[in-house]
Design a protein around this motif. Sequence first.
Motif, PDB file in Angstrom:
ATOM      1  N   TYR A  24      -0.060  -8.023   2.863  1.00  0.00           N
ATOM      2  CA  TYR A  24      -0.828  -7.232   3.824  1.00  0.00           C
ATOM      3  C   TYR A  24       0.102  -6.811   4.960  1.00  0.00           C
ATOM      4  N   GLU A  25       0.745  -5.651   4.771  1.00  0.00           N
ATOM      5  CA  GLU A  25       1.679  -5.180   5.774  1.00  0.00           C
ATOM      6  C   GLU A  25       1.610  -3.665   5.887  1.00  0.00           C
ATOM      7  N   ALA A  26       2.154  -3.154   6.980  1.00  0.00           N
ATOM      8  CA  ALA A  26       2.095  -1.715   7.258  1.00  0.00           C
ATOM      9  C   ALA A  26       2.912  -0.945   6.218  1.00  0.00           C
ATOM     10  N   THR A  27       2.399   0.226   5.869  1.00  0.00           N
ATOM     11  CA  THR A  27       3.088   1.096   4.920  1.00  0.00           C
ATOM     12  C   THR A  27       4.046   2.014   5.665  1.00  0.00           C
ATOM     13  N   ASP A  28       5.293   2.057   5.196  1.00  0.00           N
ATOM     14  CA  ASP A  28       6.268   2.983   5.769  1.00  0.00           C
ATOM     15  C   ASP A  28       7.231   3.411   4.672  1.00  0.00           C
ATOM     16  N   ALA A  29       8.362   3.972   5.049  1.00  0.00           N
ATOM     17  CA  ALA A  29       9.296   4.530   4.060  1.00  0.00           C
ATOM     18  C   ALA A  29       9.877   3.489   3.123  1.00  0.00           C
ATOM     19  N   SER A  30       9.833   2.216   3.512  1.00  0.00           N
ATOM     20  CA  SER A  30      10.429   1.175   2.660  1.00  0.00           C
ATOM     21  C   SER A  30       9.498  -0.011   2.414  1.00  0.00           C
ATOM     22  N   HIS A  31       8.205   0.097   2.769  1.00  0.00           N
ATOM     23  CA  HIS A  31       7.270  -1.012   2.568  1.00  0.00           C
ATOM     24  C   HIS A  31       5.940  -0.495   2.030  1.00  0.00           C
ATOM     25  N   LEU A  32       5.352  -1.286   1.122  1.00  0.00           N
ATOM     26  CA  LEU A  32       4.030  -1.008   0.574  1.00  0.00           C
ATOM     27  C   LEU A  32       3.253  -2.316   0.475  1.00  0.00           C
ATOM     28  N   PRO A  33       1.913  -2.271   0.527  1.00  0.00           N
ATOM     29  CA  PRO A  33       1.142  -3.511   0.360  1.00  0.00           C
ATOM     30  C   PRO A  33       1.151  -4.032  -1.077  1.00  0.00           C
ATOM     31  N   MET A  34       1.476  -3.188  -2.040  1.00  0.00           N
ATOM     32  CA  MET A  34       1.649  -3.607  -3.427  1.00  0.00           C
ATOM     33  C   MET A  34       2.988  -3.081  -3.915  1.00  0.00           C
ATOM     34  N   PHE A  35       3.809  -3.955  -4.469  1.00  0.00           N
ATOM     35  CA  PHE A  35       5.098  -3.540  -5.001  1.00  0.00           C
ATOM     36  C   PHE A  35       5.467  -4.471  -6.143  1.00  0.00           C
ATOM     37  N   HIS A  36       6.639  -4.297  -6.699  1.00  0.00           N
ATOM     38  CA  HIS A  36       7.060  -5.085  -7.862  1.00  0.00           C
ATOM     39  C   HIS A  36       8.285  -5.930  -7.523  1.00  0.00           C
ATOM     40  N   GLN A  37       8.331  -7.085  -8.131  1.00  0.00           N
ATOM     41  CA  GLN A  37       9.488  -7.968  -7.998  1.00  0.00           C
ATOM     42  C   GLN A  37       9.930  -8.446  -9.378  1.00  0.00           C
ATOM     43  N   VAL A  38      11.182  -8.867  -9.434  1.00  0.00           N
ATOM     44  CA  VAL A  38      11.693  -9.587 -10.603  1.00  0.00           C
ATOM     45  C   VAL A  38      12.312 -10.880 -10.090  1.00  0.00           C
ATOM     46  N   GLU A  39      11.745 -11.978 -10.522  1.00  0.00           N
ATOM     47  CA  GLU A  39      12.223 -13.305 -10.140  1.00  0.00           C
ATOM     48  C   GLU A  39      13.178 -13.816 -11.200  1.00  0.00           C
TER      49      GLU A  39
END
Length: 346
Positions: free
Chosen positions: A204-219
């Motif tokens: 739950y964070e602000a959306t800007d040019a480099s952030h989204l509330p949903m994104f993908h990761q690889v662990e």
Amino acid sequence: MTENISLDNLKQNALAELAAVSTADALEAWRVGWLGKKSQLNTVLRGLAALPVEERKSLGAAANVVRQDLESALAAREQDFSDRLLESAPGIDITLPGRPWLSGRLHPVTRVINEITDIFSSLGFSVVEGPEVEYDRYNFDALNIPKEHPARDTMQTFWVDDVDEKDERHVLLRTHTSPMQVRFMEKYKEPPIRIVVPGRVYRYEATDASHLPMFHQVEGLMVDRNVSLAQLKGTLFEFARRFFGPERRVRFRCDFFPFVEPGVEMAVECASCKGAGCRVCGNSGWLEILGAGMVHPKVLEGVGIDSTIYSGFAFGMGVERLPMLRYGVDDIRLFYSSDLRFLRQF
């Protein structure tokens, strides 16, 4: 009546019936009736085997001529139907080229995930997946992030259930793919362990040019005897070399993550500004793509692995930042835009 006369009659009857055809369905019925497997012409051809050789040759040749004539007449009639259909359709210019069918393609984020997992698979890692709706024990506690730890504040969690301090099994949308470290080690307690875990995460964070509330990761996780920080750096350098190419600069710096000790961050030179500084990289010239480090002994002991015998490293990377770095995309929101002009470039 001779066979040739019979074939001539067959041909004349067929052509007369063809001339009277006025619909596409009737045309198909004519084809089946006069040229199909159960047609009179095929009956004649099947009876050739019972005739003497000379009669068989002459009658067979005549029957084939009749078949060719009927097929040619059918093709001409079909073309006539097609021409009349085009002429009767309003607003159609038959001289224009056809419109190509649009072919589907994989989303650029999906393609990058596949490429990442292919690289690590070639390095001996297995690909596993975990649940997106997770218990806070796996998301926090088992990763050395207790309830009072300040790192929980930076996660900006989406809670699914009502939080009750007496209940130790709160449900949330996972904030990282790291919980699968614990789940996998609980199930497979005997190292060696080498896995990568792709998937969606939520914050739950602000959306800007480099952030989204949903994104993908690889662990990534590796546990074995005598695993060192040098192996971690070597693995990640090899990944960056294959993914970005040998010309891109890579930087490691010390950082803190509760589930590793020591911890590092890995950054790649910004593709948008070539290291000069821009809004994508926060004017630093670098864009962090992952956090990593040596697995904290408490995490190993928590799943029943002896930390005096085994050690390991872990890393987690944000997937969307990788195509941003590779292709010079200056806004992460473009990947989830409805403007297909952007996606069709990939």
